[in-house]
Design a protein around this motif. Structure first.
Motif, PDB file in Angstrom:
ATOM      1  N   VAL A  43      21.445   7.076 -17.896  1.00 48.63           N
ATOM      2  CA  VAL A  43      20.520   7.065 -16.758  1.00 48.63           C
ATOM      3  C   VAL A  43      19.457   5.982 -16.924  1.00 48.63           C
ATOM      4  N   LYS A  44      18.914   5.851 -18.145  1.00 46.32           N
ATOM      5  CA  LYS A  44      17.859   4.849 -18.372  1.00 46.32           C
ATOM      6  C   LYS A  44      18.367   3.426 -18.121  1.00 46.32           C
ATOM      7  N   LEU A  45      19.635   3.181 -18.472  1.00 44.29           N
ATOM      8  CA  LEU A  45      20.215   1.865 -18.214  1.00 44.29           C
ATOM      9  C   LEU A  45      20.319   1.615 -16.707  1.00 44.29           C
ATOM     10  N   CYS A  46      20.778   2.626 -15.970  1.00 45.22           N
ATOM     11  CA  CYS A  46      20.885   2.498 -14.502  1.00 45.22           C
ATOM     12  C   CYS A  46      19.517   2.241 -13.885  1.00 45.22           C
ATOM     13  N   GLU A  47      18.524   2.984 -14.333  1.00 43.20           N
ATOM     14  CA  GLU A  47      17.169   2.803 -13.812  1.00 43.20           C
ATOM     15  C   GLU A  47      16.669   1.394 -14.104  1.00 43.20           C
ATOM     16  N   ALA A  79      24.689   8.582  -6.532  1.00 43.53           N
ATOM     17  CA  ALA A  79      25.242   8.235  -7.846  1.00 43.53           C
ATOM     18  C   ALA A  79      26.247   7.106  -7.688  1.00 43.53           C
ATOM     19  N   THR A  80      27.070   7.195  -6.649  1.00 46.27           N
ATOM     20  CA  THR A  80      28.153   6.223  -6.461  1.00 46.27           C
ATOM     21  C   THR A  80      27.621   4.807  -6.275  1.00 46.27           C
ATOM     22  N   ILE A  81      26.654   4.637  -5.344  1.00 43.38           N
ATOM     23  CA  ILE A  81      26.102   3.308  -5.095  1.00 43.38           C
ATOM     24  C   ILE A  81      25.498   2.736  -6.372  1.00 43.38           C
ATOM     25  N   VAL A  82      24.756   3.578  -7.092  1.00 44.56           N
ATOM     26  CA  VAL A  82      24.067   3.135  -8.300  1.00 44.56           C
ATOM     27  C   VAL A  82      25.055   2.718  -9.383  1.00 44.56           C
ATOM     28  N   THR A  83      26.015   3.567  -9.671  1.00 39.97           N
ATOM     29  CA  THR A  83      26.950   3.266 -10.770  1.00 39.97           C
ATOM     30  C   THR A  83      27.870   2.098 -10.427  1.00 39.97           C
ATOM     31  N   LYS A  84      28.307   2.006  -9.171  1.00 41.80           N
ATOM     32  CA  LYS A  84      29.158   0.877  -8.768  1.00 41.80           C
ATOM     33  C   LYS A  84      28.396  -0.441  -8.878  1.00 41.80           C
ATOM     34  N   PHE A 141      27.226  -5.367 -11.894  1.00 41.08           N
ATOM     35  CA  PHE A 141      26.186  -6.189 -12.532  1.00 41.08           C
ATOM     36  C   PHE A 141      26.537  -6.446 -13.993  1.00 41.08           C
ATOM     37  N   LEU A 142      26.920  -5.403 -14.716  1.00 41.63           N
ATOM     38  CA  LEU A 142      27.241  -5.531 -16.133  1.00 41.63           C
ATOM     39  C   LEU A 142      28.503  -6.364 -16.356  1.00 41.63           C
ATOM     40  N   ASP A 143      29.482  -6.208 -15.464  1.00 41.85           N
ATOM     41  CA  ASP A 143      30.713  -6.998 -15.581  1.00 41.85           C
ATOM     42  C   ASP A 143      30.398  -8.490 -15.532  1.00 41.85           C
ATOM     43  N   GLY A 144      29.547  -8.866 -14.584  1.00 42.12           N
ATOM     44  CA  GLY A 144      29.164 -10.272 -14.462  1.00 42.12           C
ATOM     45  C   GLY A 144      28.334 -10.743 -15.642  1.00 42.12           C
ATOM     46  N   ASN A 168       0.785  -1.236   0.000  1.00 44.21           N
ATOM     47  CA  ASN A 168       0.000   0.000   0.000  1.00 44.21           C
ATOM     48  C   ASN A 168       0.817   1.286   0.000  1.00 44.21           C
ATOM     49  N   ASP A 169       2.128   1.178  -0.128  1.00 44.80           N
ATOM     50  CA  ASP A 169       2.976   2.362  -0.183  1.00 44.80           C
ATOM     51  C   ASP A 169       3.609   2.447  -1.575  1.00 44.80           C
ATOM     52  N   PRO A 170       3.317   3.508  -2.349  1.00 45.40           N
ATOM     53  CA  PRO A 170       3.892   3.609  -3.703  1.00 45.40           C
ATOM     54  C   PRO A 170       5.407   3.756  -3.719  1.00 45.40           C
ATOM     55  N   PHE A 171       6.006   4.037  -2.546  1.00 46.22           N
ATOM     56  CA  PHE A 171       7.460   4.188  -2.458  1.00 46.22           C
ATOM     57  C   PHE A 171       8.150   2.915  -1.971  1.00 46.22           C
ATOM     58  N   GLU A 172       7.416   1.789  -1.948  1.00 46.04           N
ATOM     59  CA  GLU A 172       8.038   0.544  -1.515  1.00 46.04           C
ATOM     60  C   GLU A 172       9.274   0.228  -2.362  1.00 46.04           C
ATOM     61  N   LEU A 173      10.376  -0.077  -1.694  1.00 42.10           N
ATOM     62  CA  LEU A 173      11.656  -0.415  -2.316  1.00 42.10           C
ATOM     63  C   LEU A 173      12.191   0.701  -3.197  1.00 42.10           C
ATOM     64  N   LYS A 174      11.732   1.937  -2.917  1.00 43.27           N
ATOM     65  CA  LYS A 174      12.188   3.100  -3.670  1.00 43.27           C
ATOM     66  C   LYS A 174      12.801   4.161  -2.753  1.00 43.27           C
ATOM     67  N   ALA A 175      13.370   3.715  -1.630  1.00 41.43           N
ATOM     68  CA  ALA A 175      14.016   4.670  -0.728  1.00 41.43           C
ATOM     69  C   ALA A 175      15.306   5.213  -1.336  1.00 41.43           C
ATOM     70  N   LEU A 176      15.855   4.484  -2.293  1.00 37.74           N
ATOM     71  CA  LEU A 176      17.041   4.959  -3.027  1.00 37.74           C
ATOM     72  C   LEU A 176      16.580   5.640  -4.306  1.00 37.74           C
ATOM     73  N   THR A 177      17.004   6.888  -4.502  1.00 40.40           N
ATOM     74  CA  THR A 177      16.698   7.603  -5.732  1.00 40.40           C
ATOM     75  C   THR A 177      17.983   8.030  -6.414  1.00 40.40           C
ATOM     76  N   LEU A 178      17.946   8.093  -7.723  1.00 38.55           N
ATOM     77  CA  LEU A 178      19.158   8.330  -8.502  1.00 38.55           C
ATOM     78  C   LEU A 178      19.506   9.811  -8.584  1.00 38.55           C
TER      79      LEU A 178
END
Length: 280
Positions: A95-99, A160-165, A170-173, A73-83
């Motif tokens: 950005v679209k690839l990261c998202e 930005a750092t957490i997302v890009t790292k 992920f892409l390396d694997g 019931n929360d539209p922000f579920e699992l969205k506490a991290l924003t880019l």
């Protein structure tokens, strides 16, 4: 240790790449029992009989439902991290690839939500047990490793750092067709922490969570054995407005599971807004 404190220490342990210490710190704030509220509907709700039967059968068979985030019931579920879009673009990332990668990692998560009490949780009886017509289960915790307290915050984490790292690992694997490496799991665990974070507006719920993974994304969730979650049924609490036929059924299930059953009621002639369970 309270939930706010464990979250700070949790991040520090993660930064040191010490997962065992992270779990130890988290477990200090996990209680010995948690509660979950279930609705039971009347004939004003479509398919009420089928839904009620599913919940009661699940209790009897000692299963529990884990849900996809979009069904909560929360539209922000699992969205506490924003880019942090500007920094991500400045670093040369799409950005679209990261998202897409972050959303994919989030979509695979299933959640089951609990609270830490019953006597002072009157709003939860209204919101999650259909205005006291449903029931609440007290679960004992046999494996604290699987229980995660929710942190509450006034702001989302922008990064930005957490997302890009994480995306790079992920892409390396993926490109090398290998299992995720240590870098991926390090940053994924930080992302996972944000799955246990919600807006402070939900603080009244005092929430704890159990997670699972979705095998079939098109489905809204799945039923899992209670034994696989580190939980076991200890007590059944029946809402004060529960229909007589369901009271009878819950008492029967209580006897089958060898656990006590209680009926909730208002404490009359008291200066406090309080409820009290009475054993049946």
């Amino acid at each position: 240790m309270n939930a706010k404190a464990w979250g700070i220490e949790f991040v520090n342990a993660l930064n040191n790449n010490n997962w065992d210490e992270t779990i130890r710190i988290k477990n200090e704030s996990v209680p010995d029992k948690i509660y979950k509220y279930f609705p039971l509907y009347d004939d004003t709700h479509s398919k009420f009989s089928e839904e009620n039967k599913l919940r009661l059968n699940s209790l009897e068979n000692q299963n529990i439902w884990t849900s996809t985030p979009k069904k909560l019931n929360d539209p922000f579920e699992l969205k506490a991290l924003t880019l942090d879009l500007k920094r991500i673009e400045k670093a040369g990332w799409d950005v679209k690839l990261c998202e897409k990668i972050i959303n994919q990692l989030s979509r695979n998560i299933l959640v089951c939500c609990f609270s830490n009490g019953i006597r002072k949780r009157i709003p939860l009886w209204a919101h999650y047990a259909n205005n006291h017509q449903g029931f609440c289960i007290e679960y004992g915790i046999s494996d604290k490793n699987q229980i995660f307290p929710v942190r509450y915050s006034n702001q989302r984490l922008i990064s930005a750092t957490i997302v890009t790292k994480l995306c790079q690992a992920f892409l390396d694997g993926y490109e090398q067709r290998k299992e995720p490496g240590s870098d991926f799991w390090h940053y994924y665990r930080i992302l996972f922490l944000t799955f246990c974070t919600k807006s402070s507006e939900w603080k009244y719920e005092h929430e704890y969570r159990v997670f699972d993974f979705n095998d079939e994304e098109e489905k809204p969730g799945k039923t899992v054995p209670l034994s696989s979650t580190g939980l076991h049924v200890k007590k059944i609490f029946i809402g004060m407005n529960c229909a007589a036929e369901y009271v009878k059924e819950l008492v029967r299930i209580g006897k089958l599971l060898n656990c006590p059953v209680y009926k909730m009621g208002i404490v009359e002639n008291s200066v406090y807004y309080s409820m009290r369970p009475r054993k049946i």
